[in-house]
Design an enzyme around this catalytic site. Structure first.
Site, PDB file in Angstrom:
ATOM      1  CB  SER A 109      -0.925   0.019   1.219  1.00  0.00           C
ATOM      2  OG  SER A 109      -1.776  -1.097   1.185  1.00  0.00           O
ATOM      3  CG  ASP A 123     -14.285   2.229  16.567  1.00  0.00           C
ATOM      4  OD1 ASP A 123     -14.234   2.715  17.707  1.00  0.00           O
ATOM      5  OD2 ASP A 123     -13.431   1.451  16.103  1.00  0.00           O
ATOM      6  CD  GLU A 136      -6.671   2.785   3.806  1.00  0.00           C
ATOM      7  OE1 GLU A 136      -5.965   1.862   3.397  1.00  0.00           O
ATOM      8  OE2 GLU A 136      -6.493   3.334   4.917  1.00  0.00           O
TER       9      GLU A 136
HETATM   10 ZN    ZN Z   1      -2.230  -5.543   2.784  1.00  0.00          ZN
END
Ligand code: ZN
Length: 510
Positions: free
Chosen positions: A109, A290, A316
């Site tokens: 990532s 959350d 994201e």
């Molecule tokens: Zn990953």
């Protein structure tokens, strides 16, 4: 051929190709195809200047993982699943991104998000720096650093907001604002000895205090407080330098929120730092305390949308990736659907005439789909036989040569491998050939016949995998780029992943 014959053939072709005469013209598939064609013909390229850019990144949601999420959602709605259309799949423009990084066929990532945010590819593990930087080295001030689209947006007077269900210091969100020679430098404890390179958490706070980042909502509280400090939820921090970066941000006018109640009470006109978990936020499937990704998205948009010069927002869905690393499809598809809910809200809420909205992924996983399953086979369950007399599958699963059913989805590697290490005392000691002994040290058999009837309803179930690894891995396959809004028509074809930056840059500068 005689002229008369040619004319006859031409005429015959014309008459048989007349759509009005086609025998399938009343078939629903045909009619739907014609409707799609009409939509395509009516599509006009939007060449407005993009006042706003929203980049939505689903971490790990390649084309395969997205297929699973789509089928799951459609089945939740009571359908067969495969014909369901996700909100972003309705966007007019689509491209494929090649995700490899400079030194990795299978990317991570850090490298992929750096490509999207800076317009260049770099090495595995690097954040906001080019490949001249050695991963894990101590970064010298200014060396190898490349400019993020977020900084460019700031230079154009825009607001910058970041939303992630992962730690805000994790690779994807970090690539929006940080320069780091290693994605793992989330706080000071991971830095090489005597290295003065600021850690990633420190860089986020510096950017918030300088006004370069206006809103940051996600997880990762532990990297902002010292190990001797206990947070609101009873968790200790991880910093080793005694700093409390949250307190520092608050002293300088940044609002700090840590749960849905404090988020709901926030003043949208002031900078907001939201840290809702010590590490990553809860999986959607397990979410209790959350805020949802959609709730964070709404808060971020409300905080920036009235700004006259517009905004850049990165969102994201960070935990699709984590669930897939666990070989755990049930949680992965729910994470992706949480992202879909956020995107559906964005489509309704933002002005797409002036907002470039991109939905993509950073990389794919080693997900695989098995067999010739009949329609409606549960995406979390067994691959069922095709029914010759009906659309829906029969009640019989397809069987492998081992006589056992198999699931629609497998992973080609991971912790749920069917191969397990055999304890040395159980080795076939009567086999004297050491090569054979070694080969048998890892052995296994599929156990799908032992699964409970409703195993697909178990959120903890892990799909079968082959190669035994500590965790399931990414793969190097292409990922989709869905887009709508100004200049989105340029995101078309098979592209290098870093082209996303170039289109965003073009769209805001026009
Ligand atoms: Zn990953």
């Amino acid at each position: 051929m005689k002229l008369v014959t040619i004319l006859y053939l031409l005429c015959w072709c014309c008459s048989t190709l007349d759509a009005g005469e086609l025998s399938q013209k009343n078939n629903q598939w045909y009619l739907d195809g014609q409707a799609t064609l009409s939509d395509k013909l009516a599509t006009v390229a939007n060449t407005n200047t993009a006042k706003n850019v929203i980049l939505v990144v689903s971490d790990g949601n390649g084309v395969g993982a997205n297929y699973a999420a789509r089928v799951w959602r459609g089945q939740q709605e009571g359908g067969y699943g495969d014909d369901y259309v996700m909100a972003y799949e309705k966007f007019p423009h689509l491209a494929l991104a090649k995700t490899y990084t400079v030194n990795a066929m299978t990317p991570d990532s850090a490298g992929t998000m750096t490509a999207m945010m800076t317009g260049i590819k770099t090495d595995q593990g690097l954040i906001g720096v080019d490949e001249t930087i050695l991963r894990g080295s101590c970064l010298e001030e200014g060396v190898g650093q490349v400019t993020s689209f977020a900084s460019m947006a700031k230079a154009l007077g825009k607001k910058v907001a970041i939303v992630s269900t992962a730690r805000l210091t994790h690779a994807t969100p970090a690539a929006v604002y940080a320069h780091s020679s290693d994605r793992d430098f989330e706080d000071d404890t991971a830095l090489p000895a005597d290295c003065t390179q600021p850690d990633i958490a420190q860089q986020l706070i510096t950017k918030m205090l300088s006004g370069d980042v206006d809103v940051a909502l996600g997880g990762g509280r532990r990297h902002f407080i010292d190990h001797a400090t206990i947070d609101e939820e009873g968790q200790a921090g991880q910093r080793g330098d005694g700093q409390n970066l949250i307190a520092r941000a608050r002293r300088h006018g940044v609002q700090y929120v840590w749960d849905p109640a404090t988020l709901a009470a926030v003043d949208y006109s002031q900078p907001i730092l939201g840290l809702f978990a010590s590490s990553h936020m809860e999986y959607e499937a397990d979410r209790t305390s959350d805020p949802a990704l959609k709730t964070m998205t709404q808060a971020a948009v409300r905080a920036v949308e009235k700004h006259p010069a517009g905004y850049f927002l990165m969102i994201e869905a960070g935990r699709v990736d984590h669930a897939l690393h666990g070989g755990n499809l049930a949680r992965a598809v729910q994470e992706q659907n949480a992202l879909e809910s956020a995107v559906a809200w964005l489509v309704e809420h933002v002005n797409l005439a002036e907002t470039l909205l991109i939905v993509t992924a950073d990389h794919e996983h080693s997900i695989a789909f098995n067999g010739y399953c009949g329609r409606g086979s549960n995406i979390l369950g067994f691959c069922m036989q095709i029914n010759k007399q009906a659309i829906k599958h029969t009640d019989e699963p397809l069987l492998g040569k081992d006589g056992k059913p198999y699931e629609v989805v497998s992973f080609t590697n991971g912790a749920s491998s069917i191969l397990q290490e055999v304890p040395e005392e159980e080795w076939y000691l009567d086999i004297t050939n050491q090569d054979i002994q070694h080969a048998l040290a890892w052995s296994g058999t599929r156990k799908t016949h032992q699964l409970a009837e409703d195993f697909h309803a178990d959120h903890d179930h892990r799909q079968e995998a082959l190669i035994p690894l500590h965790a399931e891995t990414h793969s190097g396959e292409d990922v989709a780029i869905y887009s709508i809004g100004p200049w989105s028509h340029l995101l078309n074809g098979t592209l290098e992943q870093n082209v996303i930056f170039h289109v965003m840059q073009h769209a805001v500068r026009q």
